[in-house]
Design an enzyme around this catalytic site. Sequence first.
Site, short mmCIF file in Angstrom:
data_model
loop_
_atom_site.label_atom_id
_atom_site.label_comp_id
_atom_site.label_asym_id
_atom_site.label_seq_id
_atom_site.Cartn_x
_atom_site.Cartn_y
_atom_site.Cartn_z
N SER A 375 0.91 -1.10 0.06
CA SER A 375 -0.05 0.06 -0.09
C SER A 375 0.74 1.28 0.08
O SER A 375 2.10 1.30 0.16
CB SER A 375 -1.04 -0.04 1.12
N HIS A 399 -1.67 -10.54 -5.77
CA HIS A 399 -1.23 -9.16 -6.29
C HIS A 399 -0.83 -7.87 -5.73
O HIS A 399 -0.58 -7.02 -6.08
CB HIS A 399 -2.51 -9.00 -7.39
#
Lengths: 476, 131
Positions: A375, A399
């Site tokens: 992130s 992913h």
Amino acid sequence: MEINKIDEFIYEISPESNKLMKVPARFFADPKQIPLIQNDDSLKQLVNVATLPGIVGFSLAMPDIHQGYGFPIGGVAAFEVEDGIISPGGVGYDINCGIRLNITNWKKKEIQKHLKEIVNEIYSIIPLGTGKGALIKLSKKEFEKLLFEGANWALENGFATESDIECIEDKGKLPVDYLAGISERAFERGITEIGSLGSGNHFIEIGYVSNIFEPEIAEKLGLFKDQVVIWIHTGSRGFGHQICADYVKDFQSASKKYGIELVDRGLACAPFSSNEGKSYYNAMNAAANFAFVNRQLIANKIKEIFLRFTKKIKPLHFALLYDLAHNIAKIEKHKVGNKKRTLIVHRKGATRAFPSTSLKGIYASIGQPVLVPGSMGTSSYVLIAQPNSLNLSFGSSCHGAGRTMSRSQAKKEINSKTLLGELESQGIIVKTPSISSLSEEAPTAYKDVETVVNVVNNLSITKPVAKVKPLAVIKG
Amino acid sequence: MFVEIPHTADKAIYVESTTLEGLFYDSALGLMAISGISPLKSKKIYSENYEVSDVDSETLLVDFLNFLIYKMDLGFYLISSEIRIDSIHLFSKNYFGKFKNREIYIKSATFHNLKIVKYNHLYRTKIVFDI
């Protein structure tokens, strides 16, 4: 819903719990992730996928699973080509949303003094955010050529090198026989967006290699400590979104026509062998080719920007490590039981992870790189596919980190300006056209990427090669 | 009326209205609201009819909203709409203005758990948008 632990990091929901399920629903997770995963409907969606005709083995999910529409994000489902289905909901609206990693010969300390200037250049040149804009203008005829040719079109037109093409999944070109199944709306949306980043979770990140875990493989990949690298995360833009929307609608009636019982309308599908199924497959591949070119054009422009700084820094070597799709359905051969079967493998928010034995070309000796961005502001990983991926997951891996918090909740709980300050205090430059939406992509709105990566590594689906830390994030 | 409701990765709205046409119209306004449209100062208004037949009301609603999303991608936002629904046939006359910016890019309206129900004289639905 009863969850059974099958093995370390492997959990399963048995078909005995739901008579419509044709196969078990299986997911990979760290035990501490399970309460988070149960927070939304992702496991229910995983079970729903297990009810579809022709599904083989398991309805699978990676440890970054979270709720999507129809299929969960992080989901992998393989169907028989002969009597199975293809579903646009199993691919997602952003067809061939994917990630690429470009590498340079520059080191962190060499770029730092010029980083702000480089970031400002990228931010002002690459079309990004919610508005219109494209790096190139094409006639419809040329655009159609691009859809057939994929990354080869970029090569022929001077936007890529031969070695770029070698480092793109399937060399950046999926088979397209005709464009008749693509609506005018899709063409209108796509032709003005080729070479644009978009918004939401799409980003360009400049980072540096902070850790090397496998020196020999890292060397073969061209990675070294403190090396400056560039991540690009985007997909097929409005072109792919329109194709998906068109086919999700058309497949509502196609599902009925072929007598397919849907437990969720987001699972709308058609037999792969039907005219409807073939038409979607063609259109999806055209959108995938669009996305390969889109990422290539952005990377090529970033290379041009970097080249302007060679006098201030040093001569530049700029290369592609890998470019991969994480929203796609592909025809692949897999061993199921003792038989090799031809399957249509849907990966929605999941990465193909083929070991060396299944690859030809540049990475045939080491296996496919699996790129896992963290992130915003956190570390990302370069992994390498291992043979166990074929035993466990139809050659698939995770992913990304995977959301845990809704965008609206993130906006309520996280102050964008505070977040910006926190990132800047870590020395990370952030540029975005929408400061207010920064909080939606905050690290706390996502799972811990290290936990996600540890699960696939512990299962020997992949092996960690390198860790990359961010220096600058350009968020779309 | 419409109100935004939480969804893990996407945007979602709850909509209710006394008529089916009103439900469609409020859904359209909800879509514009969550997109965070900043209109251009120009008062020029464009109108465009959109007519479609589908298998049911839910498909009709997704179809109508996706038409508006497509228009947004071309730079137009919905100012108002006159909607007529006859069973599974929709006719709409739509008035659009140009916008200079939007906060959120919406890919599509989805069928995720989509159901239009009539209860206590009110049509109600929840729509999830993929962003």
